[in-house]
Write a protein that holds these residues in place. Structure first.
Motif, PDB file in Angstrom:
ATOM      1  N   SER A  97       0.840  -1.197   0.000  1.00 34.23           N
ATOM      2  CA  SER A  97       0.000   0.000   0.000  1.00 34.23           C
ATOM      3  C   SER A  97       0.874   1.245   0.000  1.00 34.23           C
ATOM      4  O   SER A  97       2.106   1.164   0.055  1.00 34.23           O
ATOM      5  CB  SER A  97      -0.909   0.000   1.236  1.00 34.23           C
ATOM      6  N   ASP A  98       0.233   2.405  -0.032  1.00 39.88           N
ATOM      7  CA  ASP A  98       0.986   3.663   0.006  1.00 39.88           C
ATOM      8  C   ASP A  98       1.742   3.812   1.321  1.00 39.88           C
ATOM      9  O   ASP A  98       2.719   4.559   1.387  1.00 39.88           O
ATOM     10  CB  ASP A  98       0.039   4.843  -0.197  1.00 39.88           C
ATOM     11  N   GLY A  99       1.293   3.104   2.365  1.00 40.66           N
ATOM     12  CA  GLY A  99       1.961   3.185   3.661  1.00 40.66           C
ATOM     13  C   GLY A  99       3.052   2.148   3.854  1.00 40.66           C
ATOM     14  O   GLY A  99       3.662   2.080   4.925  1.00 40.66           O
ATOM     15  N   THR A 100       3.320   1.343   2.822  1.00 43.96           N
ATOM     16  CA  THR A 100       4.346   0.309   2.922  1.00 43.96           C
ATOM     17  C   THR A 100       5.715   0.887   2.592  1.00 43.96           C
ATOM     18  O   THR A 100       5.912   1.457   1.516  1.00 43.96           O
ATOM     19  CB  THR A 100       4.058  -0.843   1.941  1.00 43.96           C
ATOM     20  N   LYS A 101       6.654   0.721   3.508  1.00 45.44           N
ATOM     21  CA  LYS A 101       8.045   1.108   3.227  1.00 45.44           C
ATOM     22  C   LYS A 101       8.787  -0.040   2.551  1.00 45.44           C
ATOM     23  O   LYS A 101       9.569   0.189   1.626  1.00 45.44           O
ATOM     24  CB  LYS A 101       8.738   1.512   4.523  1.00 45.44           C
ATOM     25  N   PRO A 127       7.837   0.197  -3.161  1.00 45.44           N
ATOM     26  CA  PRO A 127       7.060   0.714  -4.297  1.00 45.44           C
ATOM     27  C   PRO A 127       7.918   1.137  -5.488  1.00 45.44           C
ATOM     28  O   PRO A 127       7.443   1.154  -6.623  1.00 45.44           O
ATOM     29  CB  PRO A 127       6.321   1.913  -3.696  1.00 45.44           C
ATOM     30  N   THR A 128       9.186   1.457  -5.258  1.00 47.66           N
ATOM     31  CA  THR A 128      10.032   1.954  -6.348  1.00 47.66           C
ATOM     32  C   THR A 128      10.920   0.887  -6.972  1.00 47.66           C
ATOM     33  O   THR A 128      11.653   1.170  -7.918  1.00 47.66           O
ATOM     34  CB  THR A 128      10.929   3.106  -5.847  1.00 47.66           C
ATOM     35  N   GLN A 157       3.658  -1.588  -8.204  1.00 47.91           N
ATOM     36  CA  GLN A 157       2.469  -0.753  -8.015  1.00 47.91           C
ATOM     37  C   GLN A 157       1.765  -1.058  -6.715  1.00 47.91           C
ATOM     38  O   GLN A 157       1.556  -2.222  -6.358  1.00 47.91           O
ATOM     39  CB  GLN A 157       1.510  -0.952  -9.191  1.00 47.91           C
ATOM     40  N   THR A 158       1.391  -0.013  -5.973  1.00 50.38           N
ATOM     41  CA  THR A 158       0.632  -0.187  -4.736  1.00 50.38           C
ATOM     42  C   THR A 158      -0.837  -0.434  -5.048  1.00 50.38           C
ATOM     43  O   THR A 158      -1.342  -0.063  -6.106  1.00 50.38           O
ATOM     44  CB  THR A 158       0.770   1.048  -3.838  1.00 50.38           C
ATOM     45  N   GLY A 202       6.543  -0.434   7.857  1.00 51.37           N
ATOM     46  CA  GLY A 202       5.439   0.459   7.546  1.00 51.37           C
ATOM     47  C   GLY A 202       4.107  -0.253   7.694  1.00 51.37           C
ATOM     48  O   GLY A 202       3.947  -1.124   8.545  1.00 51.37           O
ATOM     49  N   GLU A 203       3.165   0.097   6.840  1.00 50.86           N
ATOM     50  CA  GLU A 203       1.807  -0.429   6.969  1.00 50.86           C
ATOM     51  C   GLU A 203       1.337  -1.069   5.666  1.00 50.86           C
ATOM     52  O   GLU A 203       1.843  -0.793   4.590  1.00 50.86           O
ATOM     53  CB  GLU A 203       0.842   0.702   7.339  1.00 50.86           C
ATOM     54  N   GLY A 204       0.331  -1.927   5.834  1.00 51.34           N
ATOM     55  CA  GLY A 204      -0.493  -2.308   4.714  1.00 51.34           C
ATOM     56  C   GLY A 204       0.025  -3.344   3.757  1.00 51.34           C
ATOM     57  O   GLY A 204      -0.248  -3.262   2.551  1.00 51.34           O
ATOM     58  N   VAL A 205       0.758  -4.366   4.225  1.00 48.93           N
ATOM     59  CA  VAL A 205       1.114  -5.481   3.340  1.00 48.93           C
ATOM     60  C   VAL A 205       0.078  -6.582   3.486  1.00 48.93           C
ATOM     61  O   VAL A 205      -0.298  -6.950   4.602  1.00 48.93           O
ATOM     62  CB  VAL A 205       2.512  -6.037   3.677  1.00 48.93           C
TER      63      VAL A 205
END
Length: 217
Positions: A97-101, A127-128, A157-158, A202-205
């Motif tokens: 997600s956008d909150g995933t590092k 994400p990159t 892509q998130t 981070g968040e959201g995996v």
């Protein structure tokens, strides 16, 4: 034995190993040849005793394993799924997600296999882009630090499901995310691996459909 005979035997053994790797890798989403399915996790039920949560939150929601880092832990969210493997194929679906590092999928060496403290190696997704990294020996940080062995700057892509497939064969590793492939090798990789290591910074995996095929003995 004559040197020519030894050389021929070595070349044949190398060719067989390469052909075995290609046979495994060419069957994306299909059970590899000469293998047995040893893990098949669809997360229809809560995590069982084969899972051990070290840090962070790991919970099954609507048939998907969700992971998030907890700030108070001062550590990435980490969980392990026990299964001993050597030469094997590992496959899973994941969503960041956008909150995933970062999302890590990797391994520890089995006890007594290496004179090393710490993880063996991981596929690390951001994400990159993503990479295969050999982890530091915590007893010899300067002599044996983290080492990125292969990397891709193709964005992951998130908010979208991706498929990760990892093949370990002796000291060699091949990893594929969707249509992007990385290869790496290291002398320490061909050891027994007692667990699958999952980590989330981070968040959201989200994780689903974890499968492992181990080489049949």
């Amino acid at each position: 034995m004559p040197i020519r005979t030894l050389l021929a035997a070595f070349l044949i053994a190398t060719l067989v190993s390469i052909q075995s790797i290609h046979a495994v890798e060419s069957q994306f989403g299909i059970a590899p040849q000469n293998s047995q399915l040893v893990v098949d996790e669809t997360f229809d039920e809560p995590l069982d005793k084969k899972w051990h949560v070290n840090t962070g939150t790991w919970k099954v929601v609507d048939g998907v394993l969700q992971a998030s880092e907890v700030a108070a832990d001062n550590h990435a969210a980490a969980a392990r799924r026990t299964v001993q493997t050597d030469n094997a194929v590992y496959q899973l679906r994941f969503k960041i997600s956008d909150g995933t590092k970062a999302f890590h999928f990797g391994f520890d060496p089995a006890k007594g296999e290496l004179d090393k403290k710490g993880h063996l190696f991981s596929v690390i997704v951001t994400p990159t882009g993503w990479r295969i990294m050999k982890h530091v020996d915590k007893n010899r940080r300067q002599e044996d630090p983290n080492e990125v062995l292969a990397s891709s700057d193709v964005a992951v892509q998130t908010g979208k499901w991706h498929e990760l497939r990892v093949t370990t064969w002796q000291n060699y590793v091949t990893a594929t995310i969707d249509q992007t492939e990385l290869k790496a090798s290291h002398p320490t990789f061909g050891v027994k691996k007692p667990t699958l290591v999952f980590r989330c910074a981070g968040e959201g995996v989200e994780i689903d459909d974890v499968k492992v095929w181990s080489q049949r003995r």
